[in-house]
Design a protein around this motif. Structure first.
Motif, PDB file in Angstrom:
ATOM      1  N   GLU A  90       3.870 -29.291  -0.653  1.00 26.84           N
ATOM      2  CA  GLU A  90       3.938 -29.433  -2.067  1.00 26.84           C
ATOM      3  C   GLU A  90       2.982 -28.809  -2.978  1.00 26.84           C
ATOM      4  O   GLU A  90       3.295 -28.154  -3.875  1.00 26.84           O
ATOM      5  N   VAL A 144       3.714 -25.124  -2.572  1.00 27.97           N
ATOM      6  CA  VAL A 144       4.760 -24.334  -3.501  1.00 27.97           C
ATOM      7  C   VAL A 144       4.732 -24.473  -4.936  1.00 27.97           C
ATOM      8  O   VAL A 144       5.135 -23.664  -5.585  1.00 27.97           O
ATOM      9  N   ARG A 145       3.805 -25.696  -5.168  1.00 25.78           N
ATOM     10  CA  ARG A 145       3.610 -26.037  -6.783  1.00 25.78           C
ATOM     11  C   ARG A 145       2.903 -24.527  -7.233  1.00 25.78           C
ATOM     12  O   ARG A 145       2.963 -24.182  -8.270  1.00 25.78           O
ATOM     13  N   PHE A 188       2.762 -21.537  -6.045  1.00 26.11           N
ATOM     14  CA  PHE A 188       3.821 -20.577  -6.047  1.00 26.11           C
ATOM     15  C   PHE A 188       4.633 -20.507  -7.257  1.00 26.11           C
ATOM     16  O   PHE A 188       4.663 -19.447  -7.965  1.00 26.11           O
ATOM     17  N   LEU A 189       5.236 -21.740  -7.709  1.00 24.90           N
ATOM     18  CA  LEU A 189       5.950 -21.784  -8.954  1.00 24.90           C
ATOM     19  C   LEU A 189       5.088 -21.475 -10.072  1.00 24.90           C
ATOM     20  O   LEU A 189       5.650 -20.725 -10.953  1.00 24.90           O
TER      21      LEU A 189
END
Lengths: 424, 459
Positions: free
Chosen positions: B161, B164-165, B167-168
């Motif tokens: 997570e 992913v965070r 990347f966001l």
């Protein structure tokens, strides 16, 4: 006069003012509509005839002496043979009375240079044609095409039109023999660009647009959705995030040509990416459409009721899981709608592509992301510059094709929004 | 091995790492009798794939970004008189690039350039083998690390997570990078331009003729870069456009929001919006083929001399394009005025139009002005209509019947088909771009500020 009488006496005037005001409004709407109608009718009127093209049926003797002097069916020889000579011979036979160089040149000018390529394709496909005589429908020159479509006025004095009386006479003779016909213009959809209107087509531009949009879609959709998710769900409230939001809103209003300058300076001059290619075009259009997609995706995430997320969190999902497993699937149709609208914008955009050199004259349709290419709107721009009437017609026809694509995309977007998007 | 093939191999290896890590984790938990794993098995799979694959992919992309420059440096170093050609270095690099990419340019290139192109090809073949070796060995090392460190105790979901965070966040900062990219690229090239042409001459000069003579002794060999005629031309065309768009857009918004029956509204609104969806190149064609000749013909019948590329034609068509923009912004603003104000005015006996003119419009005025500013900024930055329907020569005039040129037209004419990057002519386009960016930015900023202030007032 009492107060009440004053009011009553003013009433008629006020009612008239009310009617006038309403009439202004209706006029404005009608003006807007009539512009729309004028725009479309003028383009359709200019362009619908480009979907047909004048063909002339000629008896062609596939002379072995010309095509295959060695008689060995060598593909190289078949490819480089002088097929134009076959067309010329056939035309001379149609008009045996014409003699002299200039007279004979006029006769051959009736046919398009592209008819030679057509014959070549036929022979390479089927070498058995050599030595036979076939009746073949061949493309006429664009001037003849314009004459048959009625764009060349026969009443105009001879020296002011593109065809003289003799040539019109030849064409009429052929027409009376029943071998001139207008057929569906396949060249327009299967050929690349050309200097000759009758040989020019939009396939190259369509391929260029397609490749460019693929790059744009592959980059802008995931990036746009990711940015929207972050800004809606995970971003802390601080100055940095405010800065990002201001930037996104501003980029949405930056003139598209500025993105072209960015592409030229950074992607081409700095990174040394090849000019005129779909990959650079796609990158530039990605930067341009990202704000649209981000804004639409944020709106569609906001439209998902918070209870969905809270329920997921309540049964122990992490915020990431709640987002990706529950909120995102519901928001997806809205995001797709925004993406399609962004793609439609990108498809119609030409100014930034001019900057990165996608305006070259390119005959071969591109086959990869790094081949030089142009795009459909740029092709329209290039053709609109050409003086020939045949190109004006093709420009309008290309516009019709472009509009057809845009209408399809927007209709899909509306359909997605109406039918698939969940309402709560 | 071609780079494209390599990336597929890397992706395939990464997905193999995913399945392997997942299976391995299940086996380990079974063997060690762990009943409560802190993350789902697929989290371990993803983590394995990321640990193993991401560094190799990073190497891959960094390599591809820098490969061109490094190879070119190598190639230039072997050229015999590279030192003396330092001044024309960029041109030389351009030639070599052309020779590499295009067989025809290769045929026509000079002996040295061909040699360089050959050398470049050799080097890039070696380089792609080296790239493959580097990526695969990085992958191998990282896979070994996965084997060693990916144990059931790792908190895989948290790590995934976080990744992913990150990347966001990266994706959302792209907007900032784009703005910085625009500002830097335009500013950098424009500053090179201002080294040869003083900024005051550019901003206040009255003469624009960027065509540089080829020979020194030709007339006008210096070129003139006074941009005032362009600014005036741009403003003239935008003014004509606003004369068309503002009344029509505003009145249709008023009619649609206050008067029209709902059936008319649902039919007319999308129809008007079609005007906004039509590509600008179509408007350009419409202006050049239909409107300009019509205006010229009309002018001739009433004895006016209208230029065939008149500002009027371009402005009219641009106005048509902007109508839906003005109307939808005004519509929003008018709808935001509280219903109570309408009801109050109508209750006092005012007619609809009086309510509109004396109550709603004054209340909505800031928002409408903001919308009009956005429309002006769009008109200033519009390119294709003016490229196709406005003129090329810079006339300093306020007569809309004459041909004028605009900032965007000049940017396009200066940059299309021209590749040399050291002449003031090309750089001038970036100076114009800088001006355009700056002006539209300020307009947008003011407009957004005004609109936001206005909204807050009624919320």
């Amino acid at each position: 006069m009492s107060r009440a009488e004053q009011i009553v006496s003013g009433l008629a005037r006020r009612q008239r003012a009310e009617k006038r005001f309403r009439a202004y409004g209706i006029t404005a709407i009608l003006l807007g509509m009539s512009f729309l109608v004028l725009l479309f009718t003028s383009i359709i009127a200019n362009g619908y005839q480009a979907f047909t093209q004048t063909y002339i049926e000629l008896p062609i003797y596939f002379d072995p002496e010309v095509i295959d002097p060695n008689g060995d069916r060598d593909p190289q020889a078949l490819f480089s043979a002088d097929y134009w000579k076959l067309v010329k011979t056939s035309m001379y036979q149609q008009f045996p009375q014409v003699s002299g160089r200039s007279g004979r040149r006029e006769v051959t000018r009736i046919m398009s240079g592209g008819s030679a390529f057509d014959l070549r394709e036929r022979v390479i496909e089927n070498p058995d044609l050599i030595g036979t005589t076939q009746r073949v429908w061949l493309v006429a020159d664009d001037d003849i095409d314009m004459l048959m479509k009625g764009y060349i006025d026969r009443e105009v004095p001879e020296d002011e039109r593109r065809l003289n009386d003799r040539m019109i006479g030849y064409v009429d003779t052929l027409d009376e023999a029943g071998i001139v016909e207008r057929k569906f213009n396949t060249t327009f959809f299967t050929a690349g660009d050309s200097r000759e209107p009758e040989q020019a087509g939009i396939l190259g531009a369509l391929m260029g647009s397609f490749l460019t949009l693929i790059v744009t879609l592959l980059l802008s959709f995931p990036i746009g959705v990711a940015a929207a998710i972050y800004l809606e769900e995970f971003a802390p409230r601080n100055r940095f995030i405010d800065l990002i939001e201001i930037n996104i809103n501003n980029l949405a209003a930056v003139p598209s040509i500025i993105f072209g300058l960015l592409g030229l300076a950074i992607f081409i001059n700095w990174f040394g990416m090849p000019r005129s290619t779909p990959v650079v075009g796609g990158l530039v259009l990605t930067l341009m459409t990202l704000p649209t997609i981000i804004i639409a995706s944020r709106v569609s995430i906001q439209a998902v009721p918070p209870s969905i997320k809270e329920a997921a969190l309540g049964v122990g999902a992490s915020r990431m899981q709640a987002m990706f497993h529950h909120v995102l699937p519901i928001a997806m149709p809205g995001m797709l709608t925004g993406t399609i609208i962004g793609m439609a914008q990108a498809l119609g955009e030409s100014a930034p592509l001019l900057m990165i050199g996608m305006v070259a004259f390119i005959v071969e349709p591109p086959s990869g992301f790094t081949d030089p290419a142009t795009a459909l709107p740029v092709q329209i721009y290039l053709w609109s510059d050409s003086p020939e009437r045949g190109f004006t017609e093709r420009t309008s026809a290309a516009i019709l094709v472009l509009l057809a694509f845009l209408v399809t995309m927007n209709a899909t977007a509306v359909y997605l929004r109406k039918k698939i998007a969940k309402r709560f | 091995m071609s780079p494209l093939f390599l990336i597929f191999i890397l992706l395939a290896l990464s997905s193999a790492a995913y399945f392997f890590s997942q299976r391995r984790m299940l086996r380990q938990t079974r063997d060690a009798n762990i009943t409560r794993l802190n993350s789902l098995p697929e989290h371990f799979g993803m983590l394995g794939a990321i640990w193993a694959g991401a560094p190799a992919l990073l190497v891959y992309f960094l390599w591809l970004i820098f490969e061109g420059d490094i190879l070119m440096g190598q190639v230039l170093a072997i050229l015999p008189d590279a030192e003396s050609m330092a001044a024309t270095r960029e041109l030389l690099i351009g030639d070599i690039r052309n020779a590499i990419n295009n067989p025809i340019s290769y045929q026509m290139a000079s002996e040295e350039v061909r040699m360089a192109a050959d050398r470049y090809r050799e080097l890039s073949q070696t380089a792609s083998i080296a790239l493959a070796a580097a990526c695969l060995s990085v992958f191998a090392i990282c896979s070994a690390l996965v084997l060693k460190f990916l144990t059931p105790r790792v908190r895989a979901r948290i790590q995934i997570e976080k990744f992913v965070r990150g990347f966001l966040l990266l994706c959302s900062t792209l907007a900032i990078f784009t703005t910085i990219g625009i500002v830097l690229s335009v500013l950098f090239e424009a500053s090179r331009f201002f080294q040869t042409v003083p900024i005051t001459e550019f901003l206040f000069g009255l003469d624009w003729s960027p065509q540089m003579a080829i020979r020194e002794d030709q007339v006008g060999s210096s070129g003139a870069f006074g941009a005032v005629p362009l600014f005036v031309g741009t403003l003239l065309i935008s003014f004509v456009a606003m004369l068309v768009a503002a009344p029509i857009g505003l009145m249709s918004a008023i009619y649609l929001s206050e008067y029209a029956p709902s059936k008319v509204r649902t039919a007319a609104k999308p129809l008007l919006e079609i005007l906004a969806g039509v590509p600008t190149v179509v408007y350009g064609f419409f202006a050049a083929i239909v409107v300009s000749p019509a205006l010229r013909g009309f002018g001739a019948t009433i004895g006016l001399d209208v230029a065939s590329e008149s500002a009027l034609a371009a402005g009219l068509v641009m106005g048509i394009m902007i109508i839906p923009f003005v109307s939808s912004l005004s519509d929003d603003v008018i709808a935001a005025v509280p219903q109570a104000m309408r009801d109050g005015s109508l209750g006092m006996g005012a007619t609809h139009s009086e309510t509109m003119r004396r109550v709603i419009l004054p209340a909505a005025l800031p928002g409408i002005i903001g919308g009009l500013l956005l429309a002006i900024s769009r008109a200033i930055g519009e390119t294709m209509i003016v490229v196709m329907a406005a003129g090329l020569s810079a006339n300093l005039t306020a007569n809309p019947l004459e041909a004028v040129t605009t900032v965007t037209v000049q940017i396009v004419t200066l940059l299309v088909g021209d590749q040399e990057f050291d002449s003031p002519k090309t750089l001038a386009a970036f100076a114009l771009g800088l001006t355009l960016f700056f002006v539209t930015l300020v307009l947008n900023f003011i407009a957004l500020y005004v609109v936001r202030k206005y909204r807050e007032q009624y919320e």
